[in-house]
Design a protein around this motif. Structure first.
Motif, short mmCIF file in Angstrom:
data_model
loop_
_atom_site.label_atom_id
_atom_site.label_comp_id
_atom_site.label_asym_id
_atom_site.label_seq_id
_atom_site.Cartn_x
_atom_site.Cartn_y
_atom_site.Cartn_z
N GLY A 1 -3.54 -49.19 20.55
CA GLY A 1 -3.50 -48.40 19.32
C GLY A 1 -2.22 -47.60 19.25
N PRO A 2 -1.84 -47.19 18.03
CA PRO A 2 -0.58 -46.47 17.87
C PRO A 2 -0.60 -45.13 18.59
CG PRO A 2 -1.82 -46.55 15.80
CD PRO A 2 -2.53 -47.43 16.77
N SER A 3 0.59 -44.62 18.82
CA SER A 3 0.76 -43.32 19.44
C SER A 3 -0.01 -42.26 18.65
CB SER A 3 2.25 -43.00 19.47
OG SER A 3 2.45 -41.76 20.05
N GLY A 4 -0.71 -41.39 19.35
CA GLY A 4 -1.45 -40.33 18.70
C GLY A 4 -2.84 -40.71 18.26
N SER A 5 -3.28 -41.95 18.58
CA SER A 5 -4.59 -42.38 18.10
C SER A 5 -5.75 -41.86 18.96
CB SER A 5 -4.64 -43.91 18.00
OG SER A 5 -4.35 -44.52 19.23
N GLY A 6 -5.42 -41.28 20.12
CA GLY A 6 -6.48 -40.67 20.94
C GLY A 6 -6.80 -41.42 22.22
N LYS A 7 -5.97 -42.38 22.60
CA LYS A 7 -6.24 -43.20 23.78
C LYS A 7 -6.22 -42.36 25.06
CE LYS A 7 -2.61 -45.79 23.03
NZ LYS A 7 -2.01 -45.05 21.89
N SER A 8 -5.18 -41.59 25.23
CA SER A 8 -5.09 -40.75 26.44
C SER A 8 -6.22 -39.72 26.47
CB SER A 8 -3.75 -40.03 26.50
OG SER A 8 -2.69 -40.94 26.65
N THR A 9 -6.49 -39.16 25.32
CA THR A 9 -7.56 -38.16 25.26
C THR A 9 -8.89 -38.78 25.67
OG1 THR A 9 -6.40 -36.99 23.50
CG2 THR A 9 -8.75 -36.53 23.74
N LEU A 10 -9.14 -40.00 25.23
CA LEU A 10 -10.40 -40.64 25.62
C LEU A 10 -10.47 -40.82 27.14
CD1 LEU A 10 -13.05 -41.95 24.87
CD2 LEU A 10 -11.84 -44.12 24.52
N LEU B 1 -10.94 -34.45 32.61
CA LEU B 1 -9.74 -33.61 32.57
C LEU B 1 -9.76 -32.81 31.27
CD1 LEU B 1 -7.00 -36.11 33.82
CD2 LEU B 1 -7.81 -34.05 34.99
N GLU B 2 -10.53 -33.33 30.30
CA GLU B 2 -10.78 -32.60 29.05
C GLU B 2 -12.28 -32.54 28.82
OE1 GLU B 2 -8.66 -31.09 27.16
OE2 GLU B 2 -6.74 -31.95 27.81
N SER B 3 -12.74 -31.45 28.25
CA SER B 3 -14.15 -31.35 27.86
C SER B 3 -14.38 -32.17 26.59
CB SER B 3 -14.49 -29.88 27.59
OG SER B 3 -13.68 -29.42 26.53
N PHE C 1 -12.22 -32.16 19.84
CA PHE C 1 -11.30 -31.38 19.02
C PHE C 1 -10.29 -30.67 19.92
CE2 PHE C 1 -15.10 -31.66 16.47
CZ PHE C 1 -14.68 -31.67 15.15
N TYR C 2 -9.03 -30.61 19.46
CA TYR C 2 -8.09 -29.64 20.00
C TYR C 2 -7.93 -28.60 18.90
CZ TYR C 2 -6.67 -32.90 23.72
OH TYR C 2 -6.64 -33.73 24.81
N ALA C 3 -8.52 -27.42 19.11
CA ALA C 3 -8.60 -26.42 18.04
C ALA C 3 -9.19 -27.10 16.79
CB ALA C 3 -7.24 -25.78 17.78
N ASN C 4 -8.43 -27.14 15.69
CA ASN C 4 -8.98 -27.74 14.47
C ASN C 4 -8.69 -29.24 14.35
OD1 ASN C 4 -10.09 -25.36 13.49
ND2 ASN C 4 -8.13 -24.73 12.59
N LEU C 5 -7.97 -29.76 15.32
CA LEU C 5 -7.58 -31.16 15.24
C LEU C 5 -8.68 -32.05 15.82
CD1 LEU C 5 -5.09 -32.96 14.49
CD2 LEU C 5 -4.39 -32.77 16.89
N HIS C 6 -9.25 -32.90 14.97
CA HIS C 6 -10.35 -33.77 15.38
C HIS C 6 -9.75 -35.04 15.96
CE1 HIS C 6 -14.63 -35.31 14.15
NE2 HIS C 6 -14.43 -35.34 15.44
N VAL C 7 -9.72 -35.16 17.28
CA VAL C 7 -8.94 -36.20 17.94
C VAL C 7 -9.77 -37.43 18.26
CG1 VAL C 7 -7.51 -36.71 19.95
CG2 VAL C 7 -7.34 -34.49 18.86
N LEU C 8 -11.02 -37.24 18.66
CA LEU C 8 -11.93 -38.37 18.85
C LEU C 8 -13.11 -38.18 17.91
CD1 LEU C 8 -11.99 -38.62 22.78
CD2 LEU C 8 -10.57 -39.92 21.16
P1 ADP Z 1 -2.43 -41.48 22.38
O1 ADP Z 1 -2.64 -41.46 23.86
O2 ADP Z 1 -3.18 -42.55 21.68
O3 ADP Z 1 -0.98 -41.50 22.02
P2 ADP Z 1 -3.38 -38.74 22.51
O4 ADP Z 1 -4.77 -38.83 23.01
O5 ADP Z 1 -2.33 -38.35 23.47
O6 ADP Z 1 -3.01 -40.11 21.78
O7 ADP Z 1 -3.32 -37.72 21.30
C1 ADP Z 1 -4.24 -37.74 20.23
C2 ADP Z 1 -3.95 -36.56 19.33
O8 ADP Z 1 -4.28 -35.36 20.04
C3 ADP Z 1 -2.49 -36.43 18.91
O9 ADP Z 1 -2.49 -35.93 17.59
C4 ADP Z 1 -1.95 -35.40 19.88
O10 ADP Z 1 -0.89 -34.72 19.32
C5 ADP Z 1 -3.15 -34.50 20.10
N1 ADP Z 1 -3.18 -33.87 21.41
C6 ADP Z 1 -3.17 -34.51 22.60
N2 ADP Z 1 -3.26 -33.64 23.61
C7 ADP Z 1 -3.33 -32.40 23.06
C8 ADP Z 1 -3.45 -31.08 23.59
N3 ADP Z 1 -3.53 -30.85 24.90
N4 ADP Z 1 -3.51 -30.06 22.71
C9 ADP Z 1 -3.46 -30.28 21.37
N5 ADP Z 1 -3.34 -31.51 20.81
C10 ADP Z 1 -3.29 -32.56 21.64
#
Ligand code: ADP
Ligand code: MG
Length: 255
Positions: free
Chosen positions: A39-48, A55-57, A15-22
């Motif tokens: 996957g499309p932009s914003g799908s969570g690839k970078s976060t994974l 780099l992220e918990s 989660f990023y705050a209330n946003l459930h990203v993975l």
């Molecule tokens: P992708 O790499 O697939 O484009 P991201 O992993 O960058 O996707 O982002 C996934 C979601 O998390 C998006 O909605 C993005 O806006 C949000 N997000 C990414 N990084 C942060 C962050 N540091 N703080 C808050 N939201 C984030």
């Protein structure tokens, strides 16, 4: 023979705050294989990827490498972050290459590569330098060792960034859209280095929009959408016979 998973991602939630990203992401990457993550932009690839090298918990789930849980340990039935020094040691096994190469501008190419091994591995300086020169040769830039990043093309800088990550002898390499910031004519030289690396047996996760590369080099193609892996399989399965409408839609956009 089934190959053991070098990297195992189990039910990871972020989660990023209330946003459930993975949302419960599970993925196994066997040793010596390449997984391409689409996957499309914003799908969570970078976060994974950022969660894999801490780099992220993460908020729930588990990531293991060679059977060892990364960054967390279980105590009293709960997951706790490991001591910083332990996490840093584990992170040395994970190389990461970003879209923007992030080379140190005030260091030469050679210094960019030797800095971390010198600081962290504490090998003899002569060995670190010799290995860095070998890596530069491998990425086709031995003659640029004394150049500063600003004197290099984007493709050359990205190849230095790959050599820099390899200098730590990682067990796995993570690539986050390594060619997306490059001029089109510079993409191929970076993909070539990545392909050589894959053929040399490196375990890799590659986030990319380069479908031809994924088709040729990937052992598995993994499609994410809105924080979920919606589909995975061999390149043939995913590209030629996608099961999910969102996959078909994504492929229509990138082709
Ligand atoms: P992708 O790499 O697939 O484009 P991201 O992993 O960058 O996707 O982002 C996934 C979601 O998390 C998006 O909605 C993005 O806006 C949000 N997000 C990414 N990084 C942060 C962050 N540091 N703080 C808050 N939201 C984030
Ligand atoms: Mg991204």
């Amino acid at each position: 023979m089934t190959r053991s998973a070098l990297l195992e991602i189990s039910a990871v939630n972020k989660f990023y705050a209330n946003l459930h990203v993975l949302k419960g992401v599970s993925l196994e990457v066997p040793e010596g294989t390449v997984a391409c993550l689409l996957g499309p932009s914003g799908s969570g690839k970078s976060t994974l990827l950022r969660c894999i090298n801490h780099l992220e918990s993460i908020d729930a789930g588990r990531i293991t490498m060679s059977g060892q849980t990364l960054a967390y340990e279980e105590r009293d039935g709960q997951m706790h972050e490991r001591p910083r020094a332990k996490i840093d040691r584990q992170r040395q096994d994970i190389g990461m290459v970003f879209q923007h190469f992030n080379l140190f501008p005030h260091y030469t190419v050679l210094q960019n590569i030797t800095l971390a091994p010198t600081l962290l591995k504490k090998s003899r300086k002569a060995n670190v330098t010799a290995q860095a020169m070998e890596l530069l040769d491998k990425v086709g830039l031995a003659n640029k060792h004394n150049a500063y990043p600003s004197a290099l093309s984007g493709g050359q800088q990205q190849r230095v960034a790959i050599a820099r990550a390899l200098a730590m002898h990682p067990k796995v390499m993570l690539f986050d859209e390594p060619t997306s910031a490059l001029d089109p004519e510079l993409v191929a030289e970076v993909l070539k280095v990545m392909k050589d690396l894959a053929q040399g047996g490196m375990t890799m996760i590659v986030v990319t929009h380069e479908m031809a590369f994924a088709r040729e080099v990937a052992d598995s193609v993994v499609v994410m959408d809105a924080g979920v892996i919606i589909e995975s399989g061999t390149p043939g399965e995913v590209f030629d016979n996608p099961q999910h409408e969102r996959t078909r839609e994504f492929l229509r956009h990138v082709r």
